[in-house]
Design a protein around this motif. Structure first.
Motif, short mmCIF file in Angstrom:
data_model
loop_
_atom_site.label_atom_id
_atom_site.label_comp_id
_atom_site.label_asym_id
_atom_site.label_seq_id
_atom_site.Cartn_x
_atom_site.Cartn_y
_atom_site.Cartn_z
N ARG A 13 -1.63 14.13 0.47
CA ARG A 13 -2.25 12.80 0.56
C ARG A 13 -3.19 12.49 -0.61
NH1 ARG A 13 -0.90 10.01 5.00
NH2 ARG A 13 -0.08 11.15 6.79
N ILE A 16 -0.94 11.77 -3.65
CA ILE A 16 -0.25 10.49 -3.49
C ILE A 16 -1.23 9.33 -3.67
CG2 ILE A 16 0.99 9.02 -1.84
CD1 ILE A 16 2.27 11.69 -0.78
N LYS A 17 -2.43 9.48 -3.15
CA LYS A 17 -3.45 8.44 -3.32
C LYS A 17 -3.81 8.28 -4.80
CE LYS A 17 -7.99 6.96 -1.74
NZ LYS A 17 -9.13 7.26 -0.89
N GLN A 19 -1.94 8.87 -7.32
CA GLN A 19 -0.79 8.34 -8.05
C GLN A 19 -0.34 6.97 -7.53
OE1 GLN A 19 -1.13 10.19 -10.66
NE2 GLN A 19 1.07 10.43 -10.89
N HIS A 20 -1.12 6.36 -6.67
CA HIS A 20 -0.73 5.11 -6.01
C HIS A 20 -0.28 4.03 -7.01
CE1 HIS A 20 -0.67 1.96 -2.99
NE2 HIS A 20 -1.32 1.20 -3.85
N THR A 21 -1.06 3.77 -8.01
CA THR A 21 -0.73 2.72 -8.98
C THR A 21 0.59 3.03 -9.68
OG1 THR A 21 -3.08 2.35 -9.31
CG2 THR A 21 -1.59 1.43 -10.97
N LEU A 23 3.06 4.88 -8.49
CA LEU A 23 4.13 4.75 -7.51
C LEU A 23 4.52 3.29 -7.29
CD1 LEU A 23 2.83 7.42 -4.98
CD2 LEU A 23 4.82 7.65 -6.49
N ILE A 24 3.53 2.41 -7.23
CA ILE A 24 3.80 0.98 -7.07
C ILE A 24 4.51 0.45 -8.33
CG2 ILE A 24 2.78 -1.32 -6.78
CD1 ILE A 24 2.71 0.51 -4.27
N VAL A 95 4.98 8.17 0.82
CA VAL A 95 5.10 7.27 -0.33
C VAL A 95 5.77 5.96 0.08
CG1 VAL A 95 6.20 6.94 -2.58
CG2 VAL A 95 5.04 9.10 -2.06
N ARG A 98 3.29 3.83 1.93
CA ARG A 98 2.28 3.23 1.03
C ARG A 98 2.88 2.07 0.24
NH1 ARG A 98 -2.63 6.12 0.13
NH2 ARG A 98 -2.96 4.80 -1.67
N VAL A 99 4.10 2.26 -0.26
CA VAL A 99 4.74 1.20 -1.03
C VAL A 99 5.02 0.00 -0.13
CG1 VAL A 99 6.83 0.58 -2.32
CG2 VAL A 99 5.70 2.76 -2.77
N SER A 102 1.66 -1.78 0.50
CA SER A 102 1.10 -2.42 -0.69
C SER A 102 2.03 -3.47 -1.27
CB SER A 102 0.81 -1.38 -1.76
OG SER A 102 -0.17 -0.50 -1.31
#
Length: 107
Positions: A13, A16-17, A19-21, A23-24, A95, A98-99, A102
């Motif tokens: 987690r 992944i948090k 790398q959020h930007t 991943l989006i 992931v 989250r995608v 967002s």
């Protein structure tokens, strides 16, 4: 809490948090390259389409896994190797969620 749940919460987690930007951005690039028109889809169909990408597109799944696994320490990687099947499922599920949360809101 099982060892896998502990690893998920303590290792996966946060990565992944972090790398959020990326991943989006990666998903936005994916739909642009695949020429998927999200603007005409309902919210539910957008969520469904996003989920399908993370279930079916093997090349994209492997790219996303690489983005996350590349941040493991050697110890984390060794644990990952012993439990890769279960951890891959968890990574992709987190992931995708989250995608969906967002990306669907942005469109």
């Amino acid at each position: 809490m099982s060892a896998i749940e502990f690893f998920q919460n303590q290792t996966l987690r946060p990565i992944i948090k972090m790398q959020h930007t990326l991943l989006i951005g990666s998903f936005k690039n994916y739909i642009q390259i695949r020429k998927i028109d999200f603007s005409s889809l309902t919210v539910q169909k957008k969520r469904s389409k996003i989920g399908a990408v993370y279930l079916k597109d093997i090349n994209y799944k492997n790219r996303i896994l690489g983005v996350i696994i590349g941040h493991f320490t050697m110890t984390e990687f060794q644990y990952y190797c012993l439990n890769s099947s279960e951890l891959n499922k968890r990574i992709l599920k987190i992931v995708a969620q989250r995608v969906q949360d967002s990306f669907v809101e942005d469109l």
